[in-house]
Design a protein around this motif. Structure first.
Motif, mmCIF file in Angstrom:
data_model
loop_
_atom_site.group_PDB
_atom_site.id
_atom_site.type_symbol
_atom_site.label_atom_id
_atom_site.label_comp_id
_atom_site.label_asym_id
_atom_site.label_seq_id
_atom_site.Cartn_x
_atom_site.Cartn_y
_atom_site.Cartn_z
ATOM 1 N N ARG A 357 0.853 -1.187 0.000
ATOM 2 C CA ARG A 357 0.000 0.000 0.000
ATOM 3 C C ARG A 357 0.888 1.235 0.000
ATOM 4 O O ARG A 357 1.930 1.276 0.661
ATOM 5 C CB ARG A 357 -0.900 0.018 1.240
ATOM 6 N N TRP A 358 0.465 2.254 -0.733
ATOM 7 C CA TRP A 358 1.171 3.529 -0.786
ATOM 8 C C TRP A 358 0.294 4.610 -0.180
ATOM 9 O O TRP A 358 -0.931 4.562 -0.301
ATOM 10 C CB TRP A 358 1.510 3.908 -2.222
ATOM 11 N N GLY A 359 0.913 5.573 0.474
ATOM 12 C CA GLY A 359 0.105 6.658 1.027
ATOM 13 C C GLY A 359 0.859 7.491 2.049
ATOM 14 O O GLY A 359 2.061 7.322 2.265
ATOM 15 N N SER A 360 0.133 8.398 2.667
ATOM 16 C CA SER A 360 0.680 9.281 3.704
ATOM 17 C C SER A 360 -0.151 9.137 4.970
ATOM 18 O O SER A 360 -1.244 8.545 4.950
ATOM 19 C CB SER A 360 0.671 10.741 3.224
ATOM 20 N N VAL A 361 0.377 9.689 6.056
ATOM 21 C CA VAL A 361 -0.257 9.515 7.360
ATOM 22 C C VAL A 361 -0.328 10.862 8.078
ATOM 23 O O VAL A 361 0.618 11.662 8.027
ATOM 24 C CB VAL A 361 0.526 8.507 8.230
ATOM 25 N N THR A 408 -4.821 8.981 10.567
ATOM 26 C CA THR A 408 -5.552 9.056 9.306
ATOM 27 C C THR A 408 -4.623 8.618 8.187
ATOM 28 O O THR A 408 -3.503 9.134 8.064
ATOM 29 C CB THR A 408 -6.055 10.483 9.018
ATOM 30 N N TYR A 409 -5.093 7.666 7.384
ATOM 31 C CA TYR A 409 -4.319 7.153 6.246
ATOM 32 C C TYR A 409 -4.934 7.683 4.960
ATOM 33 O O TYR A 409 -6.159 7.697 4.795
ATOM 34 C CB TYR A 409 -4.327 5.625 6.261
ATOM 35 N N SER A 410 -4.089 8.137 4.024
ATOM 36 C CA SER A 410 -4.600 8.686 2.768
ATOM 37 C C SER A 410 -3.679 8.292 1.621
ATOM 38 O O SER A 410 -2.457 8.264 1.764
ATOM 39 C CB SER A 410 -4.691 10.213 2.850
ATOM 40 N N ARG A 418 -11.419 3.146 -2.213
ATOM 41 C CA ARG A 418 -10.804 3.410 -0.911
ATOM 42 C C ARG A 418 -10.112 2.148 -0.403
ATOM 43 O O ARG A 418 -10.662 1.060 -0.424
ATOM 44 C CB ARG A 418 -11.861 3.882 0.076
ATOM 45 N N HIS A 419 -8.875 2.340 0.093
ATOM 46 C CA HIS A 419 -8.091 1.208 0.568
ATOM 47 C C HIS A 419 -8.071 1.165 2.088
ATOM 48 O O HIS A 419 -8.381 2.145 2.771
ATOM 49 C CB HIS A 419 -6.647 1.296 0.046
ATOM 50 N N LYS A 420 -7.681 0.033 2.597
ATOM 51 C CA LYS A 420 -7.484 -0.156 4.028
ATOM 52 C C LYS A 420 -6.007 -0.410 4.291
ATOM 53 O O LYS A 420 -5.328 -1.053 3.499
ATOM 54 C CB LYS A 420 -8.306 -1.344 4.538
ATOM 55 N N MET A 446 -9.165 2.817 7.636
ATOM 56 C CA MET A 446 -9.877 3.024 6.380
ATOM 57 C C MET A 446 -9.439 4.362 5.802
ATOM 58 O O MET A 446 -9.325 5.357 6.530
ATOM 59 C CB MET A 446 -11.387 3.026 6.618
ATOM 60 N N GLU A 447 -9.161 4.390 4.524
ATOM 61 C CA GLU A 447 -8.637 5.597 3.889
ATOM 62 C C GLU A 447 -9.504 6.814 4.184
ATOM 63 O O GLU A 447 -10.734 6.765 4.109
ATOM 64 C CB GLU A 447 -8.526 5.388 2.380
#
Length: 463
Positions: A357-361, A408-410, A418-420, A446-447
């Motif tokens: 999974r890719w994203g920011s926090v 918060t995950y985005s 939307r990913h988990k 949850m995103e």
């Protein structure tokens, strides 16, 4: 009508009203000493230019707000110049409009509150004021020659140059360097606040500030993409927010003059703020700003017993740091305004998603009275199954008591599904204090949805 007091009738030789008149007449013959200020010039001087004139204004703890003009010929004729005290020179830079620096008194007050010194403001506004910048650059050598002559007189009086500290802003940083070079680097310390870049970038060390100009040279960079110097030129170089754009400064030219000077001037306000020992500006030695933001340079105990270098006057273990680090670049981030310091946490996340999974926090620390937030979103991070991902969380304030944490995950993908993010283990380790790490296990994110929980003691101290 004049009268006599009963209490002093036998001692009195004149009426009180006559006595008062004599006292007032005496005071009129010896008026109070004039408080000297930095020369204030105007637009006509900016256009026509001004020949170099250096005035040295002395401030001490006995006269924090009233400058006393020192004589170049005999500076020690003034009893307020105490040769047993260290001496700090404060040197301003380019003044295109001729106005005195708005920050000068703040630096003087902070300096004297920290240490009992002779604080000498170097007023070279006549010479720093000209619309043609290269003309002012030429004048820096003349100012340095003037200071060199003054320091020679101090030496003859038995003052050790190791007790001299020069604080130079912009062009003042290079003036400090030229002066220090005249004494083969025997001056104790030079603090360079956003050293000027134009006309100095790419020049050899003899034509700019460099580490050999003092026993210890520290430099703060805040505007390296415009008026400041980009490359390291001290023993320790601090790059605030990467050394370029400062938070809270205007981003467009429509903001007026602040667009041009805010980043450059921020170096001085950060220096004043650095006197607050409860709000340290800690620099993390790192290969680059991006590596620092990515959390690759968070361990300070490897550098010295005191940890990472702290920008400002509280950095007293610099000899130890020079042995450990040599010439190095360090990085820190700040808030938009005072108090500028941020609170840093190392964040370790272990996930168990079967697919990467890719994203920011975004992380919030909370108690009933206040909240601190850190957005780790300068890039998209990769979270892999059973692989620890280390992040740097920079909170806008310090919380001594944390009761809840909100995550918060985005992914930043607006149109995608939307990913988990399944967090197996989460650990937050304070970097700027001795508070205990905080952990949490088995959290489902949850995103774009906040998840709040109470932290618990960490089960595995090695995680």
């Amino acid at each position: 009508m004049c009268w006599w007091t009963d209490k002093h009738r036998q001692l009195a030789t004149m009426p009180w009203c006559l006595f008062l008149a004599v006292v007032l007449a005496s005071l009129a013959q010896y008026p109070a000493e004039k408080c000297e200020e930095i020369t204030d010039l105007d637009l006509k001087h900016s256009i026509a230019g001004s020949s170099v004139q250096v005035r040295l204004l002395l401030y001490t703890r006995a006269n924090v707000s009233c400058g006393v003009l020192l004589s170049h010929d005999d500076p020690f004729s003034n009893p307020e110049f105490n040769v047993s005290r260290p001496t700090t020179f404060i040197i301003h830079g380019y003044r295109p409009t001729g106005s005195p620096p708005i920050w000068m008194h703040k630096v003087v007050e902070a300096t004297l509150s920290h240490k009992d010194v002779n604080a000498v403001v170097v007023d070279w506004n006549r010479g720093a004021t000209h619309i043609i910048y290269p003309k002012v650059v030429e004048n820096t050598r003349l100012v340095a020659s003037n200071l060199t002559a003054f320091l020679l007189k101090m030496q003859l009086k038995g003052i050790s140059l190791s007790s001299v500290h020069m604080i130079g802003v912009s062009l003042g940083a290079h003036i400090s360097g030229f002066t220090g070079a005249s004494f083969n680097g025997s001056i104790g310390r030079i603090t360079a606040l956003d050293p000027a870049g134009p006309s100095f970038t790419g020049k050899p060390v003899d034509d700019r500030l460099d580490p050999s100009d003092a026993q210890f040279v520290e430099a703060l960079h805040t505007d390296m993409d415009a008026f400041g110097f980009r490359n390291p030129l001290g023993h320790i170089d601090f790059y605030a927010n990467g050394g370029a754009d400062q938070p809270g400064c205007p981003k467009t030219i429509f903001s007026g003059s602040q667009y041009f000077k805010c980043d450059h001037q921020r170096s001085v306000f950060l220096y004043v703020a650095s006197f607050n020992v409860t709000c340290p500006l800690i620099g993390y030695p790192c290969a680059s700003y991006s590596d620092y933001l990515d959390g690759k340079c968070l361990r300070c105990d490897q550098f010295s017993s005191a940890g990472c270098p702290v920008f400002g006057p509280t950095l007293i273990n610099w000899k130890d740091l020079l042995v450990k680090l040599g010439q190095t670049s360090t990085y820190f981030t700040t808030n938009k305004q005072s108090p500028f310091c941020q609170t840093n946490y190392e964040v370790d996340i272990l996930t168990w998603n079967s697919q990467p999974r890719w994203g920011s926090v975004t992380i919030k620390l909370q108690n009933p009275a206040e909240e601190a937030m850190a957005q780790i979103n300068h890039k998209s991070f990769k979270f892999e199954m059973y692989t620890k991902t280390t992040l740097l969380a920079r909170f806008d304030r310090a919380l001594q008591l944390v009761e809840t944490i909100t995550l918060t995950y985005s992914t930043g993908n607006v149109c995608a599904a939307r990913h988990k993010l399944r967090v197996l283990r989460l650990r937050l380790t304070p970097l700027d204090s001795h508070l205990r790490p905080m952990c949490r296990y088995d959290v489902l994110l949850m995103e774009n949805t906040e998840v709040t929980f109470r932290p618990i003691p960490c089960q595995d101290s090695n995680f």
